[in-house]
Scaffold this motif. Structure first.
Motif, PDB file in Angstrom:
ATOM      1  N   GLU A   1      -1.840  75.509 -12.570  1.00  0.00           N
ATOM      2  CA  GLU A   1      -2.838  76.519 -11.861  1.00  0.00           C
ATOM      3  C   GLU A   1      -4.050  76.349 -12.115  1.00  0.00           C
ATOM      4  OE1 GLU A   1      -1.561  80.746 -13.104  1.00  0.00           O
ATOM      5  OE2 GLU A   1       0.744  80.006 -12.713  1.00  0.00           O
TER       6      GLU A   1
ATOM      7  N   THR B   1      -4.310  82.438 -17.662  1.00  0.00           N
ATOM      8  CA  THR B   1      -3.196  81.319 -17.683  1.00  0.00           C
ATOM      9  C   THR B   1      -3.122  80.128 -18.488  1.00  0.00           C
ATOM     10  OG1 THR B   1      -1.808  80.337 -16.082  1.00  0.00           O
ATOM     11  CG2 THR B   1      -3.987  80.021 -15.530  1.00  0.00           C
TER      12      THR B   1
ATOM     13  N   THR C   1      -9.437  83.772 -15.611  1.00  0.00           N
ATOM     14  CA  THR C   1      -7.676  83.868 -15.507  1.00  0.00           C
ATOM     15  C   THR C   1      -7.458  83.760 -17.147  1.00  0.00           C
ATOM     16  OG1 THR C   1      -5.560  82.985 -14.924  1.00  0.00           O
ATOM     17  CG2 THR C   1      -7.458  81.444 -15.164  1.00  0.00           C
TER      18      THR C   1
ATOM     19  N   ASP D   1      -0.859  77.840 -17.767  1.00  0.00           N
ATOM     20  CA  ASP D   1      -0.522  76.660 -16.793  1.00  0.00           C
ATOM     21  C   ASP D   1      -1.441  75.824 -16.369  1.00  0.00           C
ATOM     22  OD1 ASP D   1       0.894  75.476 -14.401  1.00  0.00           O
ATOM     23  OD2 ASP D   1       2.324  77.029 -14.398  1.00  0.00           O
TER      24      ASP D   1
END
Length: 335
Positions: free
Chosen positions: A223, A218, A216, A220
């Motif tokens: 997450e 991301t 990923t 975040d």
């Protein structure tokens, strides 16, 4: 077993001698490239260098073994060396630093791991070669069973060794596992090392490694925590360079800033090992998650003031002194 102490933490991984070659800044430069930054040196010529420093008995799990011993824990090490002078020097270095070497295997007719570190500015590029050993998980007397295992970087030729360790851990459910994956373990993937991930009590990676593991991009943090917890680890630690670091036990999540450097870093080798093993040591000693997260960034701050990963390690008393003089903003916050 007469005279042998109960093992608090059994470190598992490869060991190496590092030869640090201090480059002269004017002869090199760092350039941006499509696949990342690259160190550039003049080609097909003789290049002066400043000096060389040879460090025995280093590598991820060796660094952590020494740090655990420095912090007052009974630290042992499962690893492989060759039957050469470098191997003998590594065993002697571990023993001088208080690490139990009864599980260090000397491989007849083999060389020990020897790496070359190109030290440019305060960063380093490491030329690595993992020797091919016949990895076998040792047999333990019941009195030799540790409370914790700390598992980190090991050769790509040791995948079946992971299965042996996983089986041994499943046979001894009372033993807790801390896992800080190395390069080849990250490349092996989560499915191949599924049993290791599922058995992990404390899992530690940096931000980019967490993204790599979960495939990923991301940013975040929640997450990333959710994805890593789903693989099995009960406690997840993620470091993010100058942005600080994070820890989660699945229900509570915290962030801490970096501890302020007392001076410009000399060289950054071993920061991750110092950080993670200090965190794990705090947990072993009974500190809560937020207490361990507050401890962890302090030791690396001193490690970067020295060459190599072990010279700047702190004992518990000194670490607490550093914590006592921390600035008011050095606090753990719930996220």
């Amino acid at each position: 077993m007469v005279g042998k102490k109960k093992i608090d933490v059994l470190n598992v991984g490869d060991i190496v001698t590092d030869a640090f070659i201090k480059l002269i800044d004017e002869y090199g430069r760092v350039e941006d490239a499509p696949d990342g930054r690259r160190l550039s040196l003049p080609f097909s010529t003789k290049i002066p260098f400043d000096h060389v420093e040879v460090l025995d008995a280093v590598g991820n799990s060796s660094n952590t073994a020494v740090n655990f011993a420095k912090l007052g824990l009974n630290s042992s090490f499962v690893t492989n060396v060759g039957d050469d002078q470098a191997g003998r020097d590594m065993i002697a270095a571990l023993e001088r630093k208080g690490v139990d070497t009864r599980f260090v295997k000397v491989n007849a007719g083999k060389n020990s791991n020897y790496h070359y570190v190109l030290w440019y500015g305060d960063e380093r590029t490491i030329l690595i070669k993992h020797e091919k050993y016949d990895y076998h998980w040792p047999k333990f007397h019941p009195d030799e069973l540790p409370d914790w295992v700390y598992f980190s970087s090991i050769s790509e030729g040791a995948l079946e060794y992971h299965d042996d360790l996983a089986q041994w851990l499943e046979d001894h459910p009372q033993i807790k596992l801390a896992f800080q994956p190395g390069t080849f373990q990250l490349l092996a993937g989560t499915e191949r090392l599924k049993r290791i991930y599922q058995r992990t009590e404390i899992f530690a990676v940096n931000f980019e490694e967490a993204q790599q593991i979960l495939n990923t991009t991301t940013r975040d943090i929640h997450e990333l925590f959710n994805g890593l917890h789903a693989l099995g680890p009960k406690i997840v630690v993620i470091t993010d360079g100058p942005n600080g670091s994070y820890a989660s036990d699945g229900s509570s999540r915290f962030k801490v800033p970096i501890y302020p450097d007392p001076a410009a870093p000399v060289e950054r080798t071993g920061c991750g090992d110092a950080y993670t093993s200090t965190f794990v040591a705090a947990i072993i000693k009974g500190y809560p998650l937020e207490g361990a997260l507050q401890w962890a960034p302090i030791t690396p701050t001193n490690v970067v003031q020295h060459v190599g990963a072990q010279e700047g390690l702190l004992d518990e008393e000194t670490l607490k002194e550093w914590l006592a003089k921390a600035p008011d903003w050095y606090k753990v916050e719930r996220i």
